[in-house]
Design a protein around this motif. Structure first.
Motif, mmCIF file in Angstrom:
data_model
loop_
_atom_site.group_PDB
_atom_site.id
_atom_site.type_symbol
_atom_site.label_atom_id
_atom_site.label_comp_id
_atom_site.label_asym_id
_atom_site.label_seq_id
_atom_site.Cartn_x
_atom_site.Cartn_y
_atom_site.Cartn_z
ATOM 1 N N ASP A 122 0.974 -1.482 -0.112
ATOM 2 C CA ASP A 122 -0.339 -0.230 -0.642
ATOM 3 C C ASP A 122 0.735 0.826 0.441
ATOM 4 O O ASP A 122 0.823 2.241 -1.104
ATOM 5 C CB ASP A 122 -0.784 0.154 0.888
ATOM 6 C CG ASP A 122 -2.112 -1.407 1.213
ATOM 7 O OD1 ASP A 122 -2.623 -1.753 -0.309
ATOM 8 O OD2 ASP A 122 -2.445 -1.491 1.990
ATOM 9 N N PHE A 123 1.877 0.880 0.607
ATOM 10 C CA PHE A 123 3.045 2.234 0.439
ATOM 11 C C PHE A 123 3.208 2.809 -0.456
ATOM 12 O O PHE A 123 3.504 4.141 -0.688
ATOM 13 C CB PHE A 123 4.281 2.305 1.981
ATOM 14 C CG PHE A 123 4.881 3.624 1.127
ATOM 15 C CD1 PHE A 123 4.936 4.530 2.550
ATOM 16 C CD2 PHE A 123 6.070 3.295 1.037
ATOM 17 C CE1 PHE A 123 5.411 5.009 2.902
ATOM 18 C CE2 PHE A 123 6.946 4.543 1.085
ATOM 19 C CZ PHE A 123 7.058 5.647 1.546
ATOM 20 N N LYS A 153 2.099 1.829 -3.286
ATOM 21 C CA LYS A 153 1.195 2.447 -3.940
ATOM 22 C C LYS A 153 1.116 3.993 -3.685
ATOM 23 O O LYS A 153 0.591 4.279 -5.055
ATOM 24 C CB LYS A 153 -0.049 1.389 -3.978
ATOM 25 C CG LYS A 153 -0.648 0.366 -4.835
ATOM 26 C CD LYS A 153 -2.095 -0.498 -4.461
ATOM 27 C CE LYS A 153 -1.815 -1.995 -4.355
ATOM 28 N NZ LYS A 153 -3.437 -2.293 -4.050
ATOM 29 N N ARG A 154 1.260 4.493 -2.819
ATOM 30 C CA ARG A 154 1.131 5.484 -2.228
ATOM 31 C C ARG A 154 1.694 6.240 -3.203
ATOM 32 O O ARG A 154 1.911 7.318 -3.590
ATOM 33 C CB ARG A 154 1.154 5.656 -0.630
ATOM 34 C CG ARG A 154 -1.211 5.454 -0.999
ATOM 35 C CD ARG A 154 -0.959 5.767 0.591
ATOM 36 N NE ARG A 154 -0.158 5.081 2.000
ATOM 37 C CZ ARG A 154 -0.647 3.505 2.263
ATOM 38 N NH1 ARG A 154 -1.686 3.380 1.936
ATOM 39 N NH2 ARG A 154 0.346 2.997 3.110
ATOM 40 N N ILE A 211 1.055 7.329 -6.102
ATOM 41 C CA ILE A 211 0.350 7.955 -6.992
ATOM 42 C C ILE A 211 1.098 9.378 -6.806
ATOM 43 O O ILE A 211 0.517 10.812 -7.575
ATOM 44 C CB ILE A 211 -0.626 8.434 -5.922
ATOM 45 C CG1 ILE A 211 -1.751 6.860 -6.098
ATOM 46 C CG2 ILE A 211 -1.851 9.111 -5.610
ATOM 47 C CD1 ILE A 211 -2.380 6.835 -4.748
ATOM 48 N N ILE A 212 2.227 9.546 -5.571
ATOM 49 C CA ILE A 212 2.914 10.887 -5.532
ATOM 50 C C ILE A 212 3.492 11.174 -6.638
ATOM 51 O O ILE A 212 3.874 12.130 -7.194
ATOM 52 C CB ILE A 212 4.002 11.150 -3.943
ATOM 53 C CG1 ILE A 212 2.977 10.921 -2.807
ATOM 54 C CG2 ILE A 212 4.837 12.279 -4.541
ATOM 55 C CD1 ILE A 212 3.737 10.681 -1.627
ATOM 56 N N VAL A 215 2.368 16.581 1.024
ATOM 57 C CA VAL A 215 2.322 14.707 1.352
ATOM 58 C C VAL A 215 2.083 14.884 2.775
ATOM 59 O O VAL A 215 2.517 16.000 3.833
ATOM 60 C CB VAL A 215 3.071 14.283 0.778
ATOM 61 C CG1 VAL A 215 2.893 12.732 1.741
ATOM 62 C CG2 VAL A 215 3.543 13.895 -0.599
ATOM 63 N N TRP A 219 -1.257 9.996 5.852
ATOM 64 C CA TRP A 219 -2.289 9.249 4.445
ATOM 65 C C TRP A 219 -0.279 8.451 4.106
ATOM 66 O O TRP A 219 -1.171 7.411 3.788
ATOM 67 C CB TRP A 219 -2.158 10.024 3.603
ATOM 68 C CG TRP A 219 -2.266 9.802 2.139
ATOM 69 C CD1 TRP A 219 -3.942 9.410 1.800
ATOM 70 C CD2 TRP A 219 -1.724 9.268 1.333
ATOM 71 N NE1 TRP A 219 -3.366 8.615 0.579
ATOM 72 C CE2 TRP A 219 -2.384 9.308 -0.054
ATOM 73 C CE3 TRP A 219 -0.249 10.211 0.684
ATOM 74 C CZ2 TRP A 219 -1.826 8.807 -0.921
ATOM 75 C CZ3 TRP A 219 0.330 10.026 -0.654
ATOM 76 C CH2 TRP A 219 -0.364 9.030 -1.929
ATOM 77 N N ILE A 220 0.347 8.606 3.670
ATOM 78 C CA ILE A 220 1.100 8.341 3.139
ATOM 79 C C ILE A 220 1.749 6.993 3.352
ATOM 80 O O ILE A 220 1.798 5.808 3.628
ATOM 81 C CB ILE A 220 3.023 9.120 3.219
ATOM 82 C CG1 ILE A 220 4.084 8.410 2.194
ATOM 83 C CG2 ILE A 220 3.570 9.155 3.925
ATOM 84 C CD1 ILE A 220 3.939 8.373 0.515
ATOM 85 N N GLY A 228 -2.458 5.591 4.689
ATOM 86 C CA GLY A 228 -3.483 5.859 3.958
ATOM 87 C C GLY A 228 -4.718 6.929 4.714
ATOM 88 O O GLY A 228 -6.444 7.015 4.177
ATOM 89 N N SER A 271 -5.696 12.487 3.397
ATOM 90 C CA SER A 271 -6.200 12.858 2.183
ATOM 91 C C SER A 271 -4.668 13.255 1.372
ATOM 92 O O SER A 271 -3.919 14.089 2.301
ATOM 93 C CB SER A 271 -6.851 13.946 2.368
ATOM 94 O OG SER A 271 -6.487 14.835 2.822
ATOM 95 N N PHE A 272 -4.428 13.079 0.206
ATOM 96 C CA PHE A 272 -3.707 13.780 -0.331
ATOM 97 C C PHE A 272 -3.748 14.415 -1.532
ATOM 98 O O PHE A 272 -5.014 13.437 -2.464
ATOM 99 C CB PHE A 272 -2.695 12.480 -0.616
ATOM 100 C CG PHE A 272 -1.472 12.985 -1.894
ATOM 101 C CD1 PHE A 272 -0.596 13.541 -1.491
ATOM 102 C CD2 PHE A 272 -1.791 12.824 -3.425
ATOM 103 C CE1 PHE A 272 1.266 14.032 -2.424
ATOM 104 C CE2 PHE A 272 -0.756 12.968 -4.904
ATOM 105 C CZ PHE A 272 0.716 13.795 -3.872
#
Length: 157
Positions: A6-7, A9-10, A13-14, A61, A65-66, A69, A72-73
């Protein structure tokens, strides 16, 4: 515990949000490109230093969230404004003037000796200057003179 998949994936996204590839992102936050590659492949887990560098370079960031999760980002305007206000308050608190205490001795690097110690040291130095050097312990390899302006001279007798 941070879920690595998941990290990653985030983190992707960044990268997409800022239109950066992994190499330029690594350069921007000041980490080695290989560590970024190992992280994206799932081989390594993110270090605290890595996460803090992301937060330092990319203020949008959110830490929670990072990591897990939540939040928000990019940060909404309200969160960004609140964090800026909190940071300003912390800076103002940390830069508040320290009250002067007359009883407190200055903790300057060069004020470690008091006048009595200085006079004793000068007396000892002048006595040793006038006496013959005792070289029974061995030969002098070199003499170094340090000047107040930060320079020095080395003499090899």
């Amino acid at each position: 515990m941070v879920n690595i998949d998941d990290f990653v994936k985030r983190l992707e996204i960044i990268l997409d949000y800022y239109a950066l590839n992994a190499s330029s992102f690594a350069d921007k936050i000041g980490v080695q490109r290989s560590s970024m590659s190992h992280l994206l492949s799932g081989r390594n887990k993110p270090s605290l230093d890595f996460v803090l560098k992301i937060l330092e370079v990319f203020p949008d960031v959110d830490l929670y969230w990072i990591l897990n999760g939540k939040g928000s980002f990019p940060k909404n305007e309200e969160e960004t404004v609140n964090s800026k206000i909190e940071n300003t308050v912390e800076i103002e608190k940390s830069s508040a003037p320290i009250p002067y205490n007359e009883n407190e001795v200055s903790k300057d690097l060069f004020s470690g000796m008091n006048k009595k110690e200085e006079s004793q040291e000068k007396r000892y130095f002048s006595e040793s200057k006038n006496s013959n050097l005792n070289l029974e312990e061995g030969e002098i390899e070199k003499i170094v003179f340090f000047y107040k302006n930060g320079t020095f001279k080395v003499y090899n007798p």
